[in-house]
Design a protein around this motif. Structure first.
Motif, PDB file in Angstrom:
ATOM      1  N   ARG A 383       0.818  -1.204   0.000  1.00 14.30           N
ATOM      2  CA  ARG A 383       0.000   0.000   0.000  1.00 14.30           C
ATOM      3  C   ARG A 383       0.856   1.260   0.000  1.00 14.30           C
ATOM      4  O   ARG A 383       1.810   1.379   0.775  1.00 14.30           O
ATOM      5  CB  ARG A 383      -0.929   0.016   1.223  1.00 14.30           C
ATOM      6  CG  ARG A 383      -1.983   1.111   1.168  1.00 14.30           C
ATOM      7  CD  ARG A 383      -2.930   1.024   2.344  1.00 14.30           C
ATOM      8  NE  ARG A 383      -2.297   1.429   3.593  1.00 14.30           N
ATOM      9  CZ  ARG A 383      -2.945   1.541   4.746  1.00 14.30           C
ATOM     10  NH1 ARG A 383      -4.230   1.221   4.807  1.00 14.30           N
ATOM     11  NH2 ARG A 383      -2.311   1.912   5.841  1.00 14.30           N
ATOM     12  N   ASP A 384       0.516   2.182  -0.851  1.00 17.53           N
ATOM     13  CA  ASP A 384       1.160   3.488  -0.854  1.00 17.53           C
ATOM     14  C   ASP A 384       0.761   4.209   0.436  1.00 17.53           C
ATOM     15  O   ASP A 384      -0.434   4.341   0.723  1.00 17.53           O
ATOM     16  CB  ASP A 384       0.678   4.286  -2.077  1.00 17.53           C
ATOM     17  CG  ASP A 384       1.389   5.627  -2.229  1.00 17.53           C
ATOM     18  OD1 ASP A 384       1.865   6.180  -1.217  1.00 17.53           O
ATOM     19  OD2 ASP A 384       1.443   6.140  -3.361  1.00 17.53           O
ATOM     20  N   PRO A 385       1.720   4.666   1.235  1.00 16.77           N
ATOM     21  CA  PRO A 385       1.375   5.356   2.484  1.00 16.77           C
ATOM     22  C   PRO A 385       0.460   6.558   2.279  1.00 16.77           C
ATOM     23  O   PRO A 385      -0.288   6.933   3.187  1.00 16.77           O
ATOM     24  CB  PRO A 385       2.741   5.781   3.038  1.00 16.77           C
ATOM     25  CG  PRO A 385       3.713   4.843   2.425  1.00 16.77           C
ATOM     26  CD  PRO A 385       3.180   4.546   1.059  1.00 16.77           C
ATOM     27  N   GLN A 386       0.507   7.151   1.088  1.00 13.01           N
ATOM     28  CA  GLN A 386      -0.362   8.299   0.811  1.00 13.01           C
ATOM     29  C   GLN A 386      -1.764   7.864   0.367  1.00 13.01           C
ATOM     30  O   GLN A 386      -2.679   8.683   0.330  1.00 13.01           O
ATOM     31  CB  GLN A 386       0.269   9.180  -0.261  1.00 13.01           C
ATOM     32  CG  GLN A 386       1.554   9.862   0.184  1.00 13.01           C
ATOM     33  CD  GLN A 386       2.130  10.725  -0.929  1.00 13.01           C
ATOM     34  OE1 GLN A 386       2.785  10.231  -1.853  1.00 13.01           O
ATOM     35  NE2 GLN A 386       1.882  12.013  -0.848  1.00 13.01           N
ATOM     36  N   CYS A 387      -1.926   6.603   0.039  1.00 13.16           N
ATOM     37  CA  CYS A 387      -3.243   6.045  -0.304  1.00 13.16           C
ATOM     38  C   CYS A 387      -3.661   5.155   0.864  1.00 13.16           C
ATOM     39  O   CYS A 387      -3.669   3.922   0.766  1.00 13.16           O
ATOM     40  CB  CYS A 387      -3.171   5.257  -1.610  1.00 13.16           C
ATOM     41  SG  CYS A 387      -2.662   6.244  -3.041  1.00 13.16           S
ATOM     42  N   ASP A 388      -4.003   5.788   1.977  1.00 15.45           N
ATOM     43  CA  ASP A 388      -4.110   5.095   3.261  1.00 15.45           C
ATOM     44  C   ASP A 388      -5.550   4.778   3.661  1.00 15.45           C
ATOM     45  O   ASP A 388      -5.855   4.656   4.845  1.00 15.45           O
ATOM     46  CB  ASP A 388      -3.433   5.920   4.346  1.00 15.45           C
ATOM     47  CG  ASP A 388      -3.988   7.338   4.446  1.00 15.45           C
ATOM     48  OD1 ASP A 388      -4.743   7.757   3.549  1.00 15.45           O
ATOM     49  OD2 ASP A 388      -3.659   8.038   5.437  1.00 15.45           O
ATOM     50  N   LEU A 389      -6.439   4.613   2.672  1.00 12.44           N
ATOM     51  CA  LEU A 389      -7.815   4.224   2.967  1.00 12.44           C
ATOM     52  C   LEU A 389      -7.977   2.712   2.811  1.00 12.44           C
ATOM     53  O   LEU A 389      -7.039   2.010   2.428  1.00 12.44           O
ATOM     54  CB  LEU A 389      -8.769   4.989   2.043  1.00 12.44           C
ATOM     55  CG  LEU A 389      -8.673   6.523   2.128  1.00 12.44           C
ATOM     56  CD1 LEU A 389      -9.646   7.180   1.164  1.00 12.44           C
ATOM     57  CD2 LEU A 389      -8.907   7.014   3.557  1.00 12.44           C
ATOM     58  N   ASP A 390      -9.175   2.221   3.090  1.00 15.22           N
ATOM     59  CA  ASP A 390      -9.436   0.774   3.037  1.00 15.22           C
ATOM     60  C   ASP A 390      -9.759   0.387   1.594  1.00 15.22           C
ATOM     61  O   ASP A 390     -10.916   0.368   1.189  1.00 15.22           O
ATOM     62  CB  ASP A 390     -10.605   0.431   3.962  1.00 15.22           C
ATOM     63  CG  ASP A 390     -10.955  -1.058   3.926  1.00 15.22           C
ATOM     64  OD1 ASP A 390     -10.194  -1.850   3.336  1.00 15.22           O
ATOM     65  OD2 ASP A 390     -12.013  -1.423   4.477  1.00 15.22           O
ATOM     66  N   TYR A 391      -8.732   0.049   0.826  1.00 14.93           N
ATOM     67  CA  TYR A 391      -8.901  -0.280  -0.579  1.00 14.93           C
ATOM     68  C   TYR A 391      -9.112  -1.788  -0.826  1.00 14.93           C
ATOM     69  O   TYR A 391      -8.851  -2.268  -1.923  1.00 14.93           O
ATOM     70  CB  TYR A 391      -7.728   0.273  -1.389  1.00 14.93           C
ATOM     71  CG  TYR A 391      -7.816   1.783  -1.556  1.00 14.93           C
ATOM     72  CD1 TYR A 391      -8.860   2.358  -2.265  1.00 14.93           C
ATOM     73  CD2 TYR A 391      -6.868   2.638  -0.989  1.00 14.93           C
ATOM     74  CE1 TYR A 391      -8.957   3.737  -2.410  1.00 14.93           C
ATOM     75  CE2 TYR A 391      -6.951   4.019  -1.131  1.00 14.93           C
ATOM     76  CZ  TYR A 391      -7.999   4.555  -1.843  1.00 14.93           C
ATOM     77  OH  TYR A 391      -8.100   5.929  -1.992  1.00 14.93           O
ATOM     78  N   VAL A 392      -9.597  -2.516   0.150  1.00 12.48           N
ATOM     79  CA  VAL A 392     -10.016  -3.922   0.061  1.00 12.48           C
ATOM     80  C   VAL A 392      -9.013  -4.748  -0.749  1.00 12.48           C
ATOM     81  O   VAL A 392      -9.291  -5.213  -1.850  1.00 12.48           O
ATOM     82  CB  VAL A 392     -11.431  -4.061  -0.547  1.00 12.48           C
ATOM     83  CG1 VAL A 392     -11.967  -5.484  -0.378  1.00 12.48           C
ATOM     84  CG2 VAL A 392     -12.409  -3.079   0.089  1.00 12.48           C
TER      85      VAL A 392
END
Length: 428
Positions: A383-392
């Motif tokens: 996971r990209d630390p800047q894309c830190d949402l729940d992307y399943v």
């Protein structure tokens, strides 16, 4: 959210779904691939792509004869139209609406980003003698070249096959076409211009000219050695999208119309909105404010709030800038609730089919509502630390879905959002 409104005249139901997609033709095959987290991306086989930077795509294994098309229809129609006609036939059969259609109250609206790319590409090669002749010889052109030039011919073919004599047209807004065509159709029903609209989008643009265009701006992935895992939205190692193709066509009708005939309803189109960034043809502001504005307006139109969302189907193209832009837009529009919502992108599995993909994503939302399953984001290992949402990541999730949000972001600064709900879940 509150109870069901008694007024079904302006509410719009999805009562039929038809799919042509990488990994399989038909809605069942499409849903099986998504929920199992399988990927359909592979090395391009439709032409010799050895000269290109990106040689990865999600192609449809589509046999037009096996799907009921005659040799004459195959000769007449570009692959984009073939996809749309086959998907429309499945949607109409699924809905059971054909026997009750009133021709003048039935419309057809189709969407596409690129139109008849493959036929135009191949016809130019023929009339120019593979590009060697500056002055082309039209005597060698197909007699169907005019239809290839006008994407509206796709809507006309579906209208002729179904007997639709109401509003017929085309929506082409680039990569948001697949949402915009559905919401336009829903508006036709809501305003009383039609009772039933067959609507959706199709694109079959895996061709040398398309691959060259995206190579030029480095938007597509060069991960040619591992094509099955090349599309990696929201992953730290993402480096562009994988081109795709396909179609999703729906039967939309007023809820009243669906009730009267006892139709099965997958979902309702509860709200939608579109915005533009008036900023750049391909660039995006990192704060995501224009996409956030579309999301907020769509939720307002649907009369839902951030807490009501059960699932978000992301644009998730897998480019560096888009995934950051989109993550920022969710945070701006949903606030702290953004961290609590499951979000995924099916482009990780079936590629980016340009104008068609958003209709395929709307189908995924409707099926998530129907089956209480959220499809995963494939290939999301780091996971990209800047894309830190729940992307399943990686694995589908069983969860009741009453309200789903689908978003899209396209070249030209187009930003669109649509809210789907379980039948009767939201007061209108």
């Amino acid at each position: 959210m509150s109870g069901t409104s008694t007024d079904g005249s302006r509410r719009v139901a999805i009562s039929g779904i038809g799919i042509v997609a990488p990994g399989g033709v038909g809605t069942k095959q499409f849903w099986d691939l998504l929920t199992n987290g399988r990927t359909a991306t592979r090395s391009i086989s439709m032409f010799d792509a050895s000269q290109f930077r990106s040689r990865v795509a999600a192609e449809c294994d589509f046999d037009p004869v096996a799907n009921g098309l005659s040799r004459r229809e195959i000769r007449m129609w570009d692959r984009t139209t073939q996809f749309a006609v086959v998907a429309a036939a499945e949607a109409v059969a699924d809905s059971g609406v054909l026997d009750v259609l009133v021709p003048e109250r039935t419309g057809v609206i189709t969407g596409t980003a690129c139109g008849m790319t493959q036929s135009l590409d191949s016809e130019y090669a023929i009339v120019s003698d593979e590009g060697s002749a500056w002055q082309v010889d039209q005597a060698h052109a197909s007699p169907y070249l005019y239809d290839y030039f006008l994407p509206s011919s796709m809507a006309a073919e579906i209208a002729w096959r179904t007997g639709a004599e109401g509003p017929v047209g085309i929506v082409s807004t680039g990569c948001t076409s697949g949402i915009d065509v559905i919401t336009h159709a829903a508006e036709l029903i809501a305003e009383g211009s039609a009772d039933v609209v067959i609507a959706g989008a199709s694109d079959a643009a895996i061709s040398p000219i398309t691959v060259a265009c995206f190579d030029a701006i480095k938007a597509t992935t060069p991960r040619n050695d591992t094509p099955e895992s090349a599309a990696r939205p929201f992953d730290r190692t993402r480096n562009g999208f994988a081109l795709g193709e396909g179609a999703a066509i729906f039967v939309l009708e007023s809820v009243d119309h669906a009730r009267r005939r006892g139709a099965h309803v997958y979902a309702e189109i509860a709200g939608h909105a579109a915005r533009a960034n008036a900023y750049s043809m391909t660039g995006l502001r990192l704060d995501g404010r224009e996409l956030a504005a579309a999301i907020t307006a769509a939720m307002r139109d649907a009369r839902v709030g951030p807490a009501d969302l059960d699932y978000i189907n992301a644009h998730g193209s897998g480019t560096k800038q888009n995934d950051l832009h989109e993550t920022a837009a969710y945070k701006a529009s949903l606030g702290h609730v953004a961290y609590q919502k499951p979000i995924s992108t099916i482009k990780s599995m079936i590629g980016h089919s340009l104008g068609a993909i958003c209709s395929l994503e709307v189908a995924a939302c409707a099926l998530a509502i129907e089956h209480s399953v959220i499809p995963p984001t494939a290939n999301l290992h780091e996971r990209d630390p800047q894309c830190d949402l729940d992307y399943v990541p990686l694995v589908a999730r069983e969860q009741q879905v009453r309200v789903a949000l689908n978003v899209a972001s396209g070249f030209g600064g187009f930003q669109s959002a649509v809210v789907l709900t379980k039948p009767g879940a939201v007061a209108r």
